[in-house]
Motif scaffolding. Structure first.
Motif, PDB file in Angstrom:
ATOM      1  N   PRO A 102      78.906 -50.576 -52.018  1.00 17.99           N
ATOM      2  CA  PRO A 102      78.299 -50.885 -50.724  1.00 17.99           C
ATOM      3  C   PRO A 102      77.811 -49.664 -49.959  1.00 17.99           C
ATOM      4  O   PRO A 102      77.023 -49.793 -49.030  1.00 17.99           O
ATOM      5  CB  PRO A 102      79.435 -51.580 -49.953  1.00 17.99           C
ATOM      6  CG  PRO A 102      80.680 -51.098 -50.600  1.00 17.99           C
ATOM      7  CD  PRO A 102      80.343 -50.879 -52.040  1.00 17.99           C
ATOM      8  N   LEU A 103      78.263 -48.471 -50.330  1.00 27.12           N
ATOM      9  CA  LEU A 103      77.917 -47.287 -49.541  1.00 27.12           C
ATOM     10  C   LEU A 103      76.741 -46.510 -50.108  1.00 27.12           C
ATOM     11  O   LEU A 103      76.316 -45.522 -49.542  1.00 27.12           O
ATOM     12  CB  LEU A 103      79.129 -46.348 -49.435  1.00 27.12           C
ATOM     13  CG  LEU A 103      80.413 -46.938 -48.868  1.00 27.12           C
ATOM     14  CD1 LEU A 103      81.457 -45.858 -48.685  1.00 27.12           C
ATOM     15  CD2 LEU A 103      80.157 -47.638 -47.546  1.00 27.12           C
ATOM     16  N   ARG A 144      61.800 -51.769 -51.215  1.00 28.17           N
ATOM     17  CA  ARG A 144      63.122 -52.386 -51.187  1.00 28.17           C
ATOM     18  C   ARG A 144      64.190 -51.522 -51.863  1.00 28.17           C
ATOM     19  O   ARG A 144      65.372 -51.688 -51.602  1.00 28.17           O
ATOM     20  CB  ARG A 144      63.064 -53.760 -51.888  1.00 28.17           C
ATOM     21  CG  ARG A 144      62.157 -54.756 -51.207  1.00 28.17           C
ATOM     22  CD  ARG A 144      62.794 -55.306 -49.956  1.00 28.17           C
ATOM     23  NE  ARG A 144      63.730 -56.387 -50.277  1.00 28.17           N
ATOM     24  CZ  ARG A 144      64.847 -56.590 -49.598  1.00 28.17           C
ATOM     25  NH1 ARG A 144      65.184 -55.788 -48.629  1.00 28.17           N
ATOM     26  NH2 ARG A 144      65.634 -57.574 -49.912  1.00 28.17           N
ATOM     27  N   TYR A 148      70.307 -50.844 -48.925  1.00 32.94           N
ATOM     28  CA  TYR A 148      71.694 -50.916 -49.379  1.00 32.94           C
ATOM     29  C   TYR A 148      71.966 -52.328 -49.911  1.00 32.94           C
ATOM     30  O   TYR A 148      71.271 -53.277 -49.542  1.00 32.94           O
ATOM     31  CB  TYR A 148      72.632 -50.616 -48.211  1.00 32.94           C
ATOM     32  CG  TYR A 148      72.650 -49.161 -47.831  1.00 32.94           C
ATOM     33  CD1 TYR A 148      73.496 -48.281 -48.483  1.00 32.94           C
ATOM     34  CD2 TYR A 148      71.831 -48.678 -46.828  1.00 32.94           C
ATOM     35  CE1 TYR A 148      73.521 -46.940 -48.147  1.00 32.94           C
ATOM     36  CE2 TYR A 148      71.844 -47.325 -46.479  1.00 32.94           C
ATOM     37  CZ  TYR A 148      72.693 -46.465 -47.141  1.00 32.94           C
ATOM     38  OH  TYR A 148      72.719 -45.148 -46.821  1.00 32.94           O
ATOM     39  N   HIS A 150      73.987 -54.657 -49.177  1.00 34.74           N
ATOM     40  CA  HIS A 150      74.216 -55.767 -48.248  1.00 34.74           C
ATOM     41  C   HIS A 150      72.912 -56.293 -47.655  1.00 34.74           C
ATOM     42  O   HIS A 150      72.916 -57.323 -46.993  1.00 34.74           O
ATOM     43  CB  HIS A 150      75.177 -55.348 -47.137  1.00 34.74           C
ATOM     44  CG  HIS A 150      74.571 -54.399 -46.140  1.00 34.74           C
ATOM     45  ND1 HIS A 150      74.557 -53.043 -46.338  1.00 34.74           N
ATOM     46  CD2 HIS A 150      73.961 -54.605 -44.964  1.00 34.74           C
ATOM     47  CE1 HIS A 150      73.960 -52.473 -45.313  1.00 34.74           C
ATOM     48  NE2 HIS A 150      73.584 -53.387 -44.466  1.00 34.74           N
ATOM     49  N   GLN A 151      71.814 -55.572 -47.889  1.00 38.63           N
ATOM     50  CA  GLN A 151      70.545 -56.042 -47.342  1.00 38.63           C
ATOM     51  C   GLN A 151      69.836 -57.030 -48.263  1.00 38.63           C
ATOM     52  O   GLN A 151      68.770 -57.498 -47.942  1.00 38.63           O
ATOM     53  CB  GLN A 151      69.636 -54.842 -47.050  1.00 38.63           C
ATOM     54  CG  GLN A 151      70.194 -53.969 -45.942  1.00 38.63           C
ATOM     55  CD  GLN A 151      69.424 -52.677 -45.798  1.00 38.63           C
ATOM     56  OE1 GLN A 151      69.641 -51.730 -46.526  1.00 38.63           O
ATOM     57  NE2 GLN A 151      68.504 -52.657 -44.866  1.00 38.63           N
ATOM     58  N   PHE A 152      70.465 -57.305 -49.406  1.00 36.53           N
ATOM     59  CA  PHE A 152      69.893 -58.281 -50.334  1.00 36.53           C
ATOM     60  C   PHE A 152      70.700 -59.574 -50.285  1.00 36.53           C
ATOM     61  O   PHE A 152      71.909 -59.552 -50.041  1.00 36.53           O
ATOM     62  CB  PHE A 152      69.934 -57.738 -51.763  1.00 36.53           C
ATOM     63  CG  PHE A 152      68.946 -56.636 -52.027  1.00 36.53           C
ATOM     64  CD1 PHE A 152      67.701 -56.925 -52.530  1.00 36.53           C
ATOM     65  CD2 PHE A 152      69.262 -55.325 -51.750  1.00 36.53           C
ATOM     66  CE1 PHE A 152      66.784 -55.915 -52.768  1.00 36.53           C
ATOM     67  CE2 PHE A 152      68.358 -54.306 -51.976  1.00 36.53           C
ATOM     68  CZ  PHE A 152      67.119 -54.605 -52.492  1.00 36.53           C
ATOM     69  N   SER A 153      70.035 -60.703 -50.570  1.00 37.80           N
ATOM     70  CA  SER A 153      70.758 -61.964 -50.670  1.00 37.80           C
ATOM     71  C   SER A 153      71.476 -62.011 -52.019  1.00 37.80           C
ATOM     72  O   SER A 153      71.227 -61.185 -52.898  1.00 37.80           O
ATOM     73  CB  SER A 153      69.778 -63.116 -50.564  1.00 37.80           C
ATOM     74  OG  SER A 153      68.905 -63.095 -51.663  1.00 37.80           O
ATOM     75  N   GLN A 308      75.339 -62.649 -33.546  1.00 36.13           N
ATOM     76  CA  GLN A 308      75.875 -61.291 -33.377  1.00 36.13           C
ATOM     77  C   GLN A 308      75.138 -60.597 -32.244  1.00 36.13           C
ATOM     78  O   GLN A 308      73.920 -60.513 -32.244  1.00 36.13           O
ATOM     79  CB  GLN A 308      75.670 -60.529 -34.680  1.00 36.13           C
ATOM     80  CG  GLN A 308      76.189 -59.124 -34.666  1.00 36.13           C
ATOM     81  CD  GLN A 308      77.644 -59.077 -35.074  1.00 36.13           C
ATOM     82  OE1 GLN A 308      78.055 -59.753 -35.995  1.00 36.13           O
ATOM     83  NE2 GLN A 308      78.435 -58.289 -34.376  1.00 36.13           N
ATOM     84  N   ARG A 309      75.895 -60.081 -31.294  1.00 37.12           N
ATOM     85  CA  ARG A 309      75.256 -59.462 -30.150  1.00 37.12           C
ATOM     86  C   ARG A 309      74.870 -58.024 -30.462  1.00 37.12           C
ATOM     87  O   ARG A 309      75.674 -57.253 -30.968  1.00 37.12           O
ATOM     88  CB  ARG A 309      76.210 -59.486 -28.961  1.00 37.12           C
ATOM     89  CG  ARG A 309      75.487 -59.213 -27.684  1.00 37.12           C
ATOM     90  CD  ARG A 309      76.350 -59.430 -26.475  1.00 37.12           C
ATOM     91  NE  ARG A 309      75.463 -59.382 -25.326  1.00 37.12           N
ATOM     92  CZ  ARG A 309      75.479 -60.258 -24.375  1.00 37.12           C
ATOM     93  NH1 ARG A 309      76.314 -61.255 -24.404  1.00 37.12           N
ATOM     94  NH2 ARG A 309      74.651 -60.157 -23.353  1.00 37.12           N
ATOM     95  N   THR A 310      73.629 -57.657 -30.182  1.00 39.93           N
ATOM     96  CA  THR A 310      73.202 -56.293 -30.464  1.00 39.93           C
ATOM     97  C   THR A 310      72.648 -55.588 -29.246  1.00 39.93           C
ATOM     98  O   THR A 310      72.420 -54.391 -29.269  1.00 39.93           O
ATOM     99  CB  THR A 310      72.103 -56.278 -31.549  1.00 39.93           C
ATOM    100  OG1 THR A 310      71.095 -57.190 -31.145  1.00 39.93           O
ATOM    101  CG2 THR A 310      72.646 -56.677 -32.901  1.00 39.93           C
ATOM    102  N   ILE A 312      72.513 -55.463 -24.699  1.00 39.70           N
ATOM    103  CA  ILE A 312      73.202 -55.911 -23.498  1.00 39.70           C
ATOM    104  C   ILE A 312      72.368 -56.955 -22.769  1.00 39.70           C
ATOM    105  O   ILE A 312      72.889 -57.823 -22.096  1.00 39.70           O
ATOM    106  CB  ILE A 312      73.427 -54.744 -22.517  1.00 39.70           C
ATOM    107  CG1 ILE A 312      73.698 -53.468 -23.309  1.00 39.70           C
ATOM    108  CG2 ILE A 312      74.551 -55.033 -21.561  1.00 39.70           C
ATOM    109  CD1 ILE A 312      73.519 -52.229 -22.497  1.00 39.70           C
TER     110      ILE A 312
END
Lengths: 560, 324
Positions: A102-103, A144, A148, A150-153, A308-310, A312
């Motif tokens: 993942p990193l 693409r 990373y 996690h950005q893929f389905s 998800q809040r991103t 304010i």
């Protein structure tokens, strides 16, 4: 060409060596997809791990020959074996969510792998990586590739995994349940890709799976394993179409067909001796008002989750899990609910049980309105009338409680039986009713297999005297033969006690066998509802049609 | 991302307010400040006048607001004992404690992380078992005993290192540092090791546990199956993933090291904040104790904020949103 001869793998334990696989023979030619099928514990993955030299410690190859082309894989030193990995043999894992680092970006992982096995410069490796991704079906790969994992389905990630596996041009790829974690649409794409790679690049695939439908669809040859031994091997149509071995025959009988409904699964070696002590539990369940059948109706049910809040200042748009769902479940019937992951199946179950709060709509159980979420009182009658059977029997039973404690809990909790000894007796009777030995009552959950645990979970649900049962993927964690047993059990109980059941599954074939009516859910919306047979023979919605087409199945002529 | 940082900062402000309130309560309610400040010969009238002058008769909330306001302006009040401004006293002690803490942290990381990786990769080796046993003994012995043992061996018996004080220090701006002279380092070594031992063990065991977990994960097995070179496998793939949870604990521990260096400082007579705090307790010097509390809390909050930012820097899942 991979040749396996007389392979045995042993794991030393405190009590002597445990033989995981014994005397396994197999050959896989270039361009051939060789299916390896069997139930959990059959040793399928161990064969793959032995070939690639990644057996879990302390396992070791005790006997036999492993050759790839002219190379004897058993005589390689550890560093030589490490060189063979990736270069000549590679592997694809089950869960694309966890099989990429993942990193690190996709680019770094690909370039690193390519450079390990060739002298390519950084830019050459990058170019090859991009070409590979394009070939595998990732659009705009040059862009693409910088992403990373996690950005893929899920499906895209499995493509990346495959790209990594073939990036070094291996001769053999061991695919360990490569599509088990994927939805049918994605599964069919990934299977197509595997077939194409086998044909175009002449890669040999060892396809390990428990899904006979997948094998039937893509494998050229198949080997059936059980308890570490090969039962039968040969060309797929031969082995699955005209099974010679009794076990293969039983396995085929347990597979639910998609194209027709069978009344009961033929379950081998059914133990009839214990089914008779359940009368007491049966009488207790049928006592009093228990014959009343209770339906459930949902009208315009909508469930939203906060996003998800991103920022304010901006409120994130809510995620709509269920969108205006209207569904009527007739009293005493089984409603099947199918859909891909993320379609809102489980959210629906949670809304009915009061675990999530819908934002809109009406729910009625047997004519009385069900309060939403937290506004439903702790002692609201529906909390007893609605019970659930969960997917994973390993985590749905408290491992520190005895089976007796687990089963008698609903009896005192709902105040049905005051006397402790009486409760024990009833719990024991209920165990017989679900096909288990009554002495299980003094054991702990870990002493039982997955199928037995699921029976216990069913018994626990029944001891609450439910009228409405929600089964959320009750068999998807189980082997096919066990699945057949549990499905038979649920059918019997439903018929006996007139239960109303909401049967949730992603497996269309299973739902066909169970449900009177079926609803198809997609992205929180009902695509189609109808009488099961009608819906399966003539689906109306495009989405239902494509789901049916994409589900891997056996040719009709193979079925017995 | 910006939202995330702002949220953490707002949370930090509330933590600091809560600590300031504790410090204020200590100051205001543990004993009467006036009796602390004045002698027996001060008349009751004078005491009352002083009370009025200092605003001690004002409403409680008003007093707390003034206390917080003064703190923000950098006015920390005066010590009962030395009559010096507390700000000066603390400021003169901070370098000693920070240097001790940072060096202890670096020692624990330099030894702890490689040892953790080694013991994870060779779980059955003889050296691994030896390391695990020794460090277990290490944590079981209280810090002050380790300190005294080190003093006895290296200071008294071998006579290699000094046993107390900071040795030679250099003044850089307002910062009195012992990092630029050999003498300073000689004095720093024993206390830093003493303070670092516990953290070292913790870091090592945590790295070991996490590393073993990561080595079993699918992506490592997949990397092995692709023949990724062992060095890259261990240090690039596995170690980076190990560090994500380890950093949290190291961060929390570093706060702890700063706060609880009291014992070490007292054993080695290290002129840091911890020693100042001990002296203040002895003389019931409440203003100093209160400010010490606030300063330590500030370090904790700061370290945690840094840890959160490090998280974001390391883990792209927190940095880059899903696009698919």
């Amino acid at each position: 060409m991979l040749t396996i001869k007389g392979l045995s793998v042993k794991f030393p334990t405190r009590f002597g060596d445990f033989t995981a696989i014994e005397d396994v023979d197999m050959t896989i030619n270039p361009g051939e997809i060789h299916g390896l099928v069997g139930e959990s514990g059959a040793g399928k993955s161990t064969v793959g791990a032995a070939v690639i030299g990644l057996l879990q410690t302390p396992g070791y190859v005790a006997n036999g020959a492993l050759t790839l082309g002219d190379t004897d894989l058993r005589t390689l030193s550890p560093s030589e074996a490490h060189k063979v990995r990736g270069d000549r043999i590679s592997m694809i894992f089950q869960d694309p969510q966890t099989s990429l680092n993942p990193l690190m970006t996709i680019e770094r992982q690909l370039i690193e792998t390519i450079q390990t096995h060739s002298d390519a410069s950084e830019s050459e490796a990058r170019k090859r990586a991009v070409d590979l991704l394009e070939e595998i079906g990732i659009k705009n790969a040059a862009e693409r590739i910088k992403a990373y994992p996690h950005q893929f389905s899920g499906g895209m990630r499995q493509r990346v995994v495959i790209a990594l596996a073939i990036s070094t041009d291996p001769e053999l790829i061991i695919a360990d349940e490569p599509t088990t974690a994927l939805d049918v649409a994605v599964q069919s794409q990934v299977l197509d890709l595997i077939q194409r790679l086998a044909k175009e690049r002449q890669i040999a695939f060892m396809l390990i799976t428990h899904d006979i439908g997948v094998i039937a669809q893509v494998a050229d040859c198949v080997t059936v394993m059980r308890k570490g031994r090969v039962m039968e091997t040969g060309v797929t149509a031969q082995v699955l179409g005209k099974p010679q071995h009794r076990y293969t025959q039983q396995l085929m009988d347990s597979v639910p067909p998609l194209d027709r409904k069978i009344d009961r699964f033929r379950v081998p070696d059914a133990d009839d001796t214990i089914a008779n002590n359940g009368d007491m539990a049966e009488d207790w369940l049928l006592e009093g008002a228990q014959h009343v059948r209770t339906g459930l109706s949902l009208r315009n049910l909508t469930v939203k989750f906060a996003g998800q809040r991103t920022s304010i200042f901006r409120k994130p748009p809510p995620y709509v899990a269920l969108d205006d769902v209207t569904l009527n479940i007739e009293p005493g019937s089984i409603m099947g609910l199918v859909g891909e992951s993320g379609s809102g199946k489980s959210t629906l179950a949670k809304a009915i049980t009061g675990l999530v709060t819908p934002s809109d709509g009406i729910m009625e159980l047997g004519g009385s309105v069900l309060p939403f979420g937290k506004s439903r009182d702790r002692d609201h009658p529906s909390r007893q009338l609605i019970q659930m059977v969960f997917q994973d029997p390993y985590s749905s039973l408290n491992s520190r409680h005895k089976i007796g404690d687990i089963l008698t809990e609903p009896l005192w909790f709902y105040g049905f039986v005051k006397d402790a000894q009486e409760r024990e007796k009833l719990a024991a009777a209920m165990l017989s009713l679900v096909g288990m030995q009554p002495d299980a009552i003094s054991k702990y959950p870990h002493q039982f297999s997955g199928g037995q645990r699921q029976r216990i979970a069913v018994a626990r649900a029944l001891l609450a005297r439910p009228r409405f049962l929600i089964c959320d993927e009750p068999t998807s964690a189980l082997d096919v033969s066990i699945q057949a047993e549990i499905l038979n059990l649920l059918k019997d109980l439903q018929a006996k006690f007139g239960l109303t059941i909401l049967f949730i599954s992603h497996n269309l074939a299973v739902v066909r066998q169970m449900a009177d009516n079926t609803a198809v859910l997609r992205n929180g919306k009902i695509e189609e509802v109808g009488e099961t047979n009608a819906l399966y023979t003539a689906p109306q919605a495009e989405y239902t049609k494509s789901l049916m087409d994409l589900t891997p199945m056996m040719p009709t002529t193979w079925q017995t | 991302m910006v939202y995330f940082i702002l949220k953490r900062m707002v949370q930090s402000v509330f933590v600091m307010l809560a600590v300031a309130f504790l410090a204020f309560s200590l100051f205001r309610f543990v004993g009467d400040p006036i009796t602390q400040m004045t002698g027996v010969e001060t008349s009751v009238e004078d005491q009352e006048r002083l009370r009025e002058e200092l605003g001690l008769n004002d409403p409680f909330v008003y007093q707390f607001m003034r206390f917080t306001g003064d703190m923000l302006k950098g006015d920390f009040g005066f010590s009962y004992r030395t009559r010096q401004p507390v700000a000066e006293m603390i400021a003169s002690r901070i370098p000693a404690t920070l240097e001790l803490g940072v060096v202890a942290l670096i020692i624990s990381l330099l030894v702890g992380v490689p040892a953790g990786v080694y013991t994870a990769l060779k779980p059955r080796g003889v050296l691994t078992q030896t390391i695990l046993m020794t460090t277990l003994v290490g944590v079981s012995i209280p810090t002050f005993v380790i300190g005294i043992m080190l003093i006895f061996i290296f200071g008294v018996q071998l006579g290699w290192l000094p046993t107390f004080g900071r040795g030679g220090t250099v003044q850089i701006g307002g910062w009195e540092s012992s990092l630029f002279t050999i003498d300073g380092w000689r004095a720093l070594l024993l206390p830093a090791i003493t303070l670092g031992v516990y953290q070292l063990t913790l870091t090592m065991r945590l790295v070991r546990a996490e590393m073993m977990e990561v080595m079993r994960s699918d992506y490592i097995r997949f990397a092995m199956a692709r023949g990724v070179p062992t060095a890259s496998l261990h240090y690039r793939h596995a170690l980076a993933n190990t560090m994500v949870p380890v950093i949290t604990i190291i961060g929390l521990q570093f706060g702890g090291v700063i706060a609880f260096s009291i014992v070490t400082e007292s054993v080695f007579q290290w002129p840091g904040m911890g020693l100042l705090f001990l002296e203040s307790i002895r003389f019931v010097d409440i203003p100093v104790m209160g400010v010490y509390l606030v300063v330590i809390a500030f370090f904790f909050v700061l370290v945690n904020l840094v840890v959160d930012l490090l998280y974001v820097a390391i883990d792209p899942r927190l940095r880059i949103r899903d696009v698919s």
